[in-house]
Write an enzyme that holds these catalytic residues in place. Structure first.
Site, short mmCIF file in Angstrom:
data_model
loop_
_atom_site.label_atom_id
_atom_site.label_comp_id
_atom_site.label_asym_id
_atom_site.label_seq_id
_atom_site.Cartn_x
_atom_site.Cartn_y
_atom_site.Cartn_z
NE ARG A 409 69.08 134.83 28.33
CZ ARG A 409 69.00 136.11 28.01
NH1 ARG A 409 69.06 137.03 28.94
NH2 ARG A 409 68.84 136.48 26.77
CD1 TRP A 443 65.48 145.38 37.30
CD2 TRP A 443 66.31 147.40 37.77
NE1 TRP A 443 66.16 145.29 38.49
CE2 TRP A 443 66.67 146.52 38.81
CE3 TRP A 443 66.71 148.74 37.84
CZ2 TRP A 443 67.42 146.92 39.91
CZ3 TRP A 443 67.45 149.13 38.94
CH2 TRP A 443 67.81 148.23 39.96
CG ASP A 444 65.22 141.35 31.50
OD1 ASP A 444 64.38 140.64 32.07
OD2 ASP A 444 65.43 141.32 30.27
CG ASN A 446 66.25 137.63 31.50
OD1 ASN A 446 65.06 137.47 31.22
ND2 ASN A 446 66.99 138.54 30.91
CG ASP A 512 60.82 137.95 26.31
OD1 ASP A 512 60.93 139.19 26.29
OD2 ASP A 512 61.61 137.21 26.95
C1 GLA Z 1 64.80 139.14 28.37
C2 GLA Z 1 63.85 140.23 27.91
C3 GLA Z 1 64.09 140.53 26.46
C4 GLA Z 1 65.53 140.93 26.24
C5 GLA Z 1 66.46 139.85 26.76
C6 GLA Z 1 67.91 140.31 26.72
O1 GLA Z 1 64.49 137.92 27.81
O2 GLA Z 1 62.53 139.88 28.14
O3 GLA Z 1 63.22 141.55 26.02
O4 GLA Z 1 65.78 142.14 26.91
O5 GLA Z 1 66.16 139.50 28.10
O6 GLA Z 1 68.79 139.35 27.15
#
Ligand code: GLA
Length: 689
Positions: A409, A443-444, A446, A512
């Protein structure tokens, strides 16, 4: 309660319904005696003197009996502890002493300069276990240090339950017979992972509401491993801890110590449902911060707008959200730095001046003016190469010298083991939370670790563990400095859900996947271990935009999401006046049932397997049933739902219809839901009269 034998070598920890007993032999072996129904100290003492079965020379009498099998000596099982010095490998310990401290027991062993302390603490019927290693001698490399090994009693045929998944399909329950050998689950990704929740359950004949269930759950948000082994004599042991492999966790110099995360174990004789309720009660009482306070209904526009956000647009959404009864308005990704897509900006935690010319404060004030709390999204552990931060500090990421830096990403993982990175993140986030009245932080995280190196550090492997400790320290510091701010743990949905992160966050983003039908199975799995109080669920648009285009009614979407912490995540600018009005009614109904959902006892009445499924929450004199019909086949009548947790001698009034039912009838003959057709759903409230 902790009881100790007179000779100080047998210990028994007891909760309301269960006991856990162990004993140190004259040969310095720490053996497991009992885990299960409540017994007395005298019973444990009787078990301690029971003679061992005879073994041929090809099996070890220790295997399957020890509390914490170390590497070395007559043992052939997977070691929980594996250490080495320049001279030798393995551990040969002697019992030093025990310490009793309320409901906590510490048992200390020593091997030359290394002290190994096994910690046990009983909370309700949950036994928390962890280990501390302290070195006072030459440098020791800790290859593996599990938190605990759990030993199960002999039963005819064990069955293993686990929660497996992937992105957008997390926490799905599978149950299979255990066979000889090992079943290993875990993560070697640097975070808890979407692939498995760090939990297993074992039973031999349980049903949803009856029978013995043993469960174990790990509180660690980095790589981890749980191994379930059925040994040659059919004994079963479960060992687990931080890190996936045995290739080196950390190094301890003289004077250094390491404490493992907690591995919690629970015995229940109330079936899978009873076990889940005990796990939920434990987390509400001991793990989740401020669990007595209900979580607000939130709005988040991520699915509707993705990166295409502006202050004006967010104000318009906030207006509609407030009218619907939403209590917390969250601006997701795209508000900071040059973050107009996933290609840039991560690392630069200042508002994008084109999108938010006056910073976040004007929007936050506007949202507060509408009577809602204000929240933002962050992903602090990451950086886009296209960012001010990376241009200034390209060496702040995890990387291997001379190797390429893998981008997922378009982002790299910051090396949080570095003190300068920790300090940068603290300053950025503390500054951000001080710059505007922010009540909530999503707070993510990814992407997974791929190039976990630290050029220049003498023992770069430690960054796997240090990253998690730094993350926890950051949460702790931010929470202390900003006590009014709530945190949500997100990792591309449910990639970081475990007891460790839950002790520092207020809720988690479950997945998600917001498709309301898929969610029923994800929520069923999630509920095996974690309570609805932390399970965020959004109502999004139909057809479902993110995943599958499925069309479903607002009713079905709301009832699905109302089983957890309700949120709304659709493009409200496209909802009709009728839809907005209907949504307002659902939000207000949710607020009524929220104490039951977030604080009540959960009963899974029927699993989501195609036809009718339902859950029930009970709190005091009230109960609420959330029922979903996926599809009605052949025009057959939809079965009545046999309820649970009610008083058979009492009568209950249905708040929807005013009808009065006898408790015994609801328990034994069931409640008719009136559901029909495809994707139908209902909320049915009952009050004892
Ligand atoms: C992740 C989260 C989503 C969103 C995206 C934003 O995928 O799970 O809910 O916040 O990042 O980039």
């Amino acid at each position: 309660m902790l009881e100790i034998s007179e000779d100080g070598r047998t210990w028994i920890l007891s909760g309301p319904t269960s006991s856990y007993a162990l004993h140190v032999t004259e040969h310095q072996e720490l053996v497991h005696l009992h885990w299960g129904a409540r017994i007395a100290l005298a019973d444990a003492e009787a078990l301690a003197v029971r003679p061992l079965p005879e073994y041929w020379p090809f099996e070890s009498p220790l295997d399957g009996r020890e509390e914490y099998p170390v590497e070395g000596g007559p043992r052939f099982t997977r070691p929980a502890l594996s250490v080495r010095t320049d001279e030798r490998r393995g551990t040969e310990w002697t019992f030093e002493r025990y310490e009793a401290d309320g409901d906590e027991l510490r048992i200390r062993f020593r091997d030359a300069g290394l002290t190994v302390t096994l910690h046990y603490r009983i909370r309700g019927d949950v036994v928390e276990r962890w280990v501390t290693l302290e070195n006072q001698g030459p440098v020791i490399e800790v290859l593996r240090a599990d938190s605990a090994t759990w030993t199960l009693p002999h039963r005819d045929g064990w069955r293993l339950s686990q929660l497996h998944g992937r992105w957008a399909a997390e926490s799905r329950l599978v149950r299979s017979d255990l066979t000889y050998g090992e079943k290993v689950i875990g993560s070697r990704r640097g975070h808890t992972g979407h692939q498995h929740l760090p939990w297993v359950a074992l039973d031999s004949d349980a049903t949803e509401e009856s029978g013995e269930v043993y469960g174990c759950a790990l509180g660690w948000s980095g790589s981890w491993r749980i191994a379930v082994a059925q040994l040659p004599d059919a004994r079963v042991q479960i060992t687990g801890g931080a890190g996936h492999d045995d290739s080196g966790l950390l190094r301890l110099a003289a004077g250094e110590s390491f404490t493992t995360p907690v591995f919690a174990g629970l015995w229940s004789d109330g079936g899978f449902g009873g076990a889940s309720r005990a796990w939920h009660a434990y987390q509400r009482a001991y793990v989740i911060p401020d669990a007595g306070r209900d979580r607000p209904v939130l709005f988040n526009s991520w699915e509707a707008t993705e990166f295409d956000i502006s202050e004006e647009q967010q104000r318009a959404l906030a207006q509609r959200a407030a009218e619907m009864g939403v209590e917390l308005f969250v601006v997701d990704d795209g508000w900071f730095g040059a973050r107009t897509s996933d290609r840039a900006g991560l690392g630069d935690w200042t508002p994008n001046p084109d999108r938010f010319p006056g910073g976040l404060k004007p929007l936050a004030d506007h949202v507060h003016g509408l009577g809602m709390q204000f929240g933002i999204w962050v992903e602090p552990e990451m950086v886009n190469p296209d960012s001010e931060l990376y241009r200034a500090h390209p060496d702040w990421v995890q990387y291997q010298p001379g190797r390429k830096r893998t981008e997922f990403r378009n982002q790299l993982v910051l090396n949080l083991a570095r003190e300068d990175v920790q300090e940068y993140l603290w300053e950025q986030l503390d500054g951000l939370l001080s710059s505007a009245p922010i009540d909530y932080v999503k707070w993510d995280f990814n992407r997974c670790f791929t190039d976990a190196g630290w050029p220049g550090d003498p023992y770069p492997q430690r960054l796997w563990v240090d990253h998690v400790h730094a993350l926890y320290a950051l949460f702790d510091r931010l929470r202390a400095a900003h006590p009014g701010v709530a945190f949500e743990s997100c990792s591309g949905g449910g990639g970081r859900i475990d007891l460790g992160v839950l002790s520092r966050t207020d809720q988690v983003w479950t997945s998600d996947n917001t498709d309301p039908l898929d969610r029923l199975a994800i929520q069923e799995g999630f509920s095996q271990i974690h309570p609805a109080r932390v399970m965020a669920a959004w109502v999004t648009d139909s057809p479902n935009v993110m995943l599958n285009g499925r069309i479903s009614s607002l009713r079905f979407r709301f009832v699905s999401a109302m089983a957890g912490v309700l949120g709304v995540g659709g493009d409200l600018t496209k909802w009709t006046a009728e839809e907005l009005a209907e949504a307002r009614d659902w939000v207000s109904l949710y607020k009524e049932i929220r104490p039951l959902v977030q604080r009540g006892d959960l009963y899974r009445l029927r699993p989501p397997r195609g036809g009718l499924s339902a859950v029930q929450y009970v709190l005091g004199d009230e109960a609420v049933v959330l029922a979903w019909l996926q599809a009605q086949s052949y025009g057959e009548p939809v079965p009545a739902l046999r309820l649970r947790g009610l008083d058979p001698t009492a009568s209950y009034e249905c708040r929807e219809t005013g009808e009065v039912y006898r408790g015994a009838v609801l328990l034994h003959h069931g409640l008719r839901t009136g559901l029909r057709g495809d994707l139908d759903a209902a909320v049915i409230r009952l009050r004892r009269i």
